[in-house]
Design a protein around this motif. Sequence first.
Motif, PDB file in Angstrom:
ATOM      1  N   MET A 235       0.801  -1.219   0.000  1.00 25.25           N
ATOM      2  CA  MET A 235       0.000   0.000   0.000  1.00 25.25           C
ATOM      3  C   MET A 235       0.839   1.277   0.000  1.00 25.25           C
ATOM      4  N   GLY A 236       2.138   1.183   0.221  1.00 28.63           N
ATOM      5  CA  GLY A 236       2.973   2.374   0.342  1.00 28.63           C
ATOM      6  C   GLY A 236       3.135   3.122  -0.971  1.00 28.63           C
ATOM      7  N   LEU A 237       3.529   4.389  -0.864  1.00 27.07           N
ATOM      8  CA  LEU A 237       3.713   5.237  -2.041  1.00 27.07           C
ATOM      9  C   LEU A 237       4.794   4.695  -2.972  1.00 27.07           C
ATOM     10  N   VAL A 238       5.940   4.349  -2.398  1.00 24.48           N
ATOM     11  CA  VAL A 238       7.075   3.886  -3.214  1.00 24.48           C
ATOM     12  C   VAL A 238       6.771   2.578  -3.938  1.00 24.48           C
ATOM     13  N   PRO A 239       6.263   1.529  -3.260  1.00 16.91           N
ATOM     14  CA  PRO A 239       5.958   0.275  -3.974  1.00 16.91           C
ATOM     15  C   PRO A 239       4.922   0.452  -5.081  1.00 16.91           C
ATOM     16  N   VAL A 466       2.087  19.118  13.391  1.00 18.12           N
ATOM     17  CA  VAL A 466       3.082  18.035  13.344  1.00 18.12           C
ATOM     18  C   VAL A 466       2.393  16.678  13.466  1.00 18.12           C
ATOM     19  N   VAL A 467       1.412  16.584  14.365  1.00 15.93           N
ATOM     20  CA  VAL A 467       0.644  15.335  14.510  1.00 15.93           C
ATOM     21  C   VAL A 467      -0.046  14.984  13.200  1.00 15.93           C
ATOM     22  N   MET A 468      -0.631  15.986  12.560  1.00 14.56           N
ATOM     23  CA  MET A 468      -1.310  15.768  11.284  1.00 14.56           C
ATOM     24  C   MET A 468      -0.342  15.261  10.217  1.00 14.56           C
ATOM     25  N   LEU A 469       0.851  15.871  10.152  1.00 15.45           N
ATOM     26  CA  LEU A 469       1.848  15.443   9.171  1.00 15.45           C
ATOM     27  C   LEU A 469       2.326  14.017   9.448  1.00 15.45           C
ATOM     28  N   CYS A 470       2.470  13.671  10.724  1.00 17.71           N
ATOM     29  CA  CYS A 470       2.893  12.308  11.073  1.00 17.71           C
ATOM     30  C   CYS A 470       1.867  11.288  10.601  1.00 17.71           C
ATOM     31  N   ALA A 471       0.593  11.605  10.799  1.00 15.61           N
ATOM     32  CA  ALA A 471      -0.461  10.710  10.325  1.00 15.61           C
ATOM     33  C   ALA A 471      -0.423  10.617   8.802  1.00 15.61           C
ATOM     34  N   PHE A 472      -0.250  11.752   8.153  1.00 16.30           N
ATOM     35  CA  PHE A 472      -0.253  11.798   6.688  1.00 16.30           C
ATOM     36  C   PHE A 472       0.902  10.996   6.090  1.00 16.30           C
ATOM     37  N   PHE A 473       2.127  11.318   6.530  1.00 18.13           N
ATOM     38  CA  PHE A 473       3.293  10.632   5.960  1.00 18.13           C
ATOM     39  C   PHE A 473       3.390   9.184   6.437  1.00 18.13           C
ATOM     40  N   GLY A 474       2.900   8.929   7.656  1.00 17.20           N
ATOM     41  CA  GLY A 474       2.892   7.545   8.148  1.00 17.20           C
ATOM     42  C   GLY A 474       2.034   6.654   7.279  1.00 17.20           C
ATOM     43  N   VAL A 475       0.858   7.149   6.884  1.00 17.71           N
ATOM     44  CA  VAL A 475      -0.035   6.377   6.018  1.00 17.71           C
ATOM     45  C   VAL A 475       0.596   6.167   4.643  1.00 17.71           C
ATOM     46  N   ILE A 476       1.212   7.225   4.113  1.00 12.82           N
ATOM     47  CA  ILE A 476       1.758   7.147   2.750  1.00 12.82           C
ATOM     48  C   ILE A 476       2.998   6.251   2.667  1.00 12.82           C
ATOM     49  N   PHE A 477       3.904   6.384   3.644  1.00 14.13           N
ATOM     50  CA  PHE A 477       5.187   5.692   3.522  1.00 14.13           C
ATOM     51  C   PHE A 477       5.287   4.405   4.337  1.00 14.13           C
ATOM     52  N   ILE A 478       4.439   4.237   5.340  1.00  5.94           N
ATOM     53  CA  ILE A 478       4.522   3.015   6.151  1.00  5.94           C
ATOM     54  C   ILE A 478       3.328   2.120   5.848  1.00  5.94           C
ATOM     55  N   SER A 479       2.195   2.439   6.456  1.00  9.22           N
ATOM     56  CA  SER A 479       0.957   1.703   6.205  1.00  9.22           C
ATOM     57  C   SER A 479      -0.190   2.504   6.793  1.00  9.22           C
ATOM     58  N   VAL A 480      -1.401   2.100   6.450  1.00 12.43           N
ATOM     59  CA  VAL A 480      -2.572   2.820   6.949  1.00 12.43           C
ATOM     60  C   VAL A 480      -2.641   2.734   8.467  1.00 12.43           C
ATOM     61  N   GLN A 481      -2.562   1.514   8.992  1.00 14.65           N
ATOM     62  CA  GLN A 481      -2.640   1.349  10.450  1.00 14.65           C
ATOM     63  C   GLN A 481      -1.391   1.883  11.153  1.00 14.65           C
ATOM     64  N   GLY A 482      -0.222   1.811  10.471  1.00 14.14           N
ATOM     65  CA  GLY A 482       1.008   2.338  11.048  1.00 14.14           C
ATOM     66  C   GLY A 482       0.957   3.843  11.219  1.00 14.14           C
ATOM     67  N   GLY A 483       0.472   4.541  10.184  1.00 14.92           N
ATOM     68  CA  GLY A 483       0.339   5.991  10.261  1.00 14.92           C
ATOM     69  C   GLY A 483      -0.634   6.419  11.336  1.00 14.92           C
ATOM     70  N   LEU A 484      -1.729   5.670  11.448  1.00 16.35           N
ATOM     71  CA  LEU A 484      -2.725   5.986  12.477  1.00 16.35           C
ATOM     72  C   LEU A 484      -2.137   5.778  13.871  1.00 16.35           C
ATOM     73  N   ALA A 485      -1.402   4.693  14.053  1.00 18.88           N
ATOM     74  CA  ALA A 485      -0.803   4.397  15.364  1.00 18.88           C
ATOM     75  C   ALA A 485       0.206   5.469  15.758  1.00 18.88           C
ATOM     76  N   ILE A 486       1.010   5.918  14.808  1.00 21.27           N
ATOM     77  CA  ILE A 486       2.008   6.960  15.100  1.00 21.27           C
ATOM     78  C   ILE A 486       1.316   8.255  15.524  1.00 21.27           C
ATOM     79  N   ALA A 487       0.275   8.643  14.787  1.00 19.21           N
ATOM     80  CA  ALA A 487      -0.426   9.885  15.097  1.00 19.21           C
ATOM     81  C   ALA A 487      -1.105   9.826  16.459  1.00 19.21           C
ATOM     82  N   VAL A 488      -1.760   8.708  16.757  1.00 17.09           N
ATOM     83  CA  VAL A 488      -2.417   8.554  18.056  1.00 17.09           C
ATOM     84  C   VAL A 488      -1.378   8.572  19.171  1.00 17.09           C
ATOM     85  N   GLY A 489      -0.238   7.905  18.927  1.00 17.01           N
ATOM     86  CA  GLY A 489       0.833   7.886  19.918  1.00 17.01           C
ATOM     87  C   GLY A 489       1.361   9.280  20.217  1.00 17.01           C
TER      88      GLY A 489
END
Length: 658
Positions: A235-239, A466-489
Amino acid sequence: MFFDSHSTMEYSGSSNTQSCLDIAMEVHRVVPPPHESTVQKLKTTLKETFFPDDPLRQFKGQPAKKKWILAAQYVFPILQWGPNYSFKLFKSDVVSGLTIASLAIPQGISYAKLANLPPIVGLYSSFVPPLVYAVLGSSRDLAVGPVSIASLILGSMLRQEVSPVNDPLLFLQLAFTTTFFAGFFQASLGFLRLGFIIDFLSKATLIGFMAGAAIIVSLQQLKALLGITHFTNQMGLVPVLSSVFRNTKEWSWQTILMGFCFLVFLLVTRHVSIKKPKLFWVSACAPLVSVILSTLLVFAFKAQHHGISIIGKLQEGLNPPSWNMLQFHGSHLGLSIKTGLVTGIISLTEGIAVGRTFAALKNYKVDGNKEMMAIGLMNMVGSSTSCYVTTGAFSRSAVNHNAGAKTAVSNIVMSVTVMVTLLFLMPLFQYTPNVVLGAIIVTAVVGLIDIPAACQIWKIDKFDFVVMLCAFFGVIFISVQGGLAIAVGISIFKILLQITRPKTVMLGNIPGTDIFRDLHHYTESMKIPGFLILSIEAPINFANSTYLNERVLRWIEEFESEDQKKQSSCLRFMIFEMSAVSGIDTSGVSFFTELKKTVEKKGAELVLVNPLGEVMEKLQKSDETGEFMRPDCLFLTVGEAVATLSATVKLQPSIDVV
């Protein structure tokens, strides 16, 4: 104790500072809170935690028969508005129901493919859940069905362990099981009154998450829009971009041409409806018009033989039962529970946010806990009738609202329309091209990218940005659930930071008044010689008592060093303004006890101003010698404290007051 005498406030600074205030003031008694037993306190705390809306108040003073009627209406809101339903309301609901059905049918098919499920499951999910919600839901405008974000999360999380291509039956079973657990979690949150848990998904988190997910969803549609056969499962941007440009030989110009034309058509109709809300029906009907036109084109020109992939034959008939497909054992149970939890919370957050948005526009209330139970039970029933996770979709609800929906009957009309489609019209979708479904999805998720809201967050709170950007880039470059977890954290870290590092400010007097405010904020305010006046703006507990102790000692050191430089009077009184201290625990009590000893060693006194009920009660219980509760150490306002204490200092002949 109540002081009947009037104190005169007269503050003097250095030699070049004249008297800045001269006000007669009556000093009021600080009254201890009324006694409450431990059981009463526990009852009050539980009530405010789990029942802040006091749902039982409507039953007070009612006869038994009326209570039963109110209980039935509370569980089934349709009984509340149903008896007063009129033909005039029905006409409005029919129009809005048919309008959202024209949007729900193509979206249902598209979102099911996004979740890697058979397209027919998307239509099943637009039939049964709306009927359940119409009976249990409290929103008049919420249009229920599959949504893009939940579809994306469900498909991507399940695909990590099970292939929808190699093992489609197991994938379908896990999708239904995930839907059951999502509904179970949602209904449990509502039943146990734990809706505040979803508040951890802040607005900044959701805006970043939605925008990132919208981009990922759009990139996934490049497979359909370009006609690529071999496409990455990641699901990532690069792949995704790597897969697109690695398979350029598979690009189909016929598919690209058709996709571009219909994508432009859908985006233009969306733009028209945004600019002129009265033309909402233009964007609402555009997806169905696109499906019909593209299907006719494919059928007329036999385009399926020229590189354009089609849906193929779809199963006719209503939802078959699927309770026998639910998997409550085996090695994939943990995956189903985890996916159900994530999709359940995300879809619940979206559904309640959408419901509250339109309720505010029409000036009625939506009960959050009832909505949780309604959406949860809707998904639990749906999991047994071949449906996957559904909730209230913003695009569909906006169309429903603009079309003039009056009640949840619009959902019933939509459901009946989908039922007719399932029974009689399924063969017509056989030649629908996948590229048009991809264009419909892209158009739908573009609205999730809210740039004005992101700019507003930047203006208001940089940390939230910053929280918003973490959620945004986390979803794009890691995964959907990964980006959400980072932002919530990060959001939770922000809350912990606010708790463990509470704000403390030094107060000064505004000349000519008895008002004391932050010296840094109100530059005209003045320090009172011999007084260190501090305000703590948070509860005091084990998490911040050590920090507060260190910070207050630093305030004292800075005050003393400043006095030495100016050769002014030494510290006589340390006043704590405690209006913002809403609570205190044993560590907080120890903080005040130790601080009092420290201040007394320096020849000064600790004075408390306006401690709230709970704080005052705990200090009183811990104060065996009565030091905290002395009338000269406890005041209602800072002005009264300074006036009284200044007067006592003047009465001491051995002290030279400037």
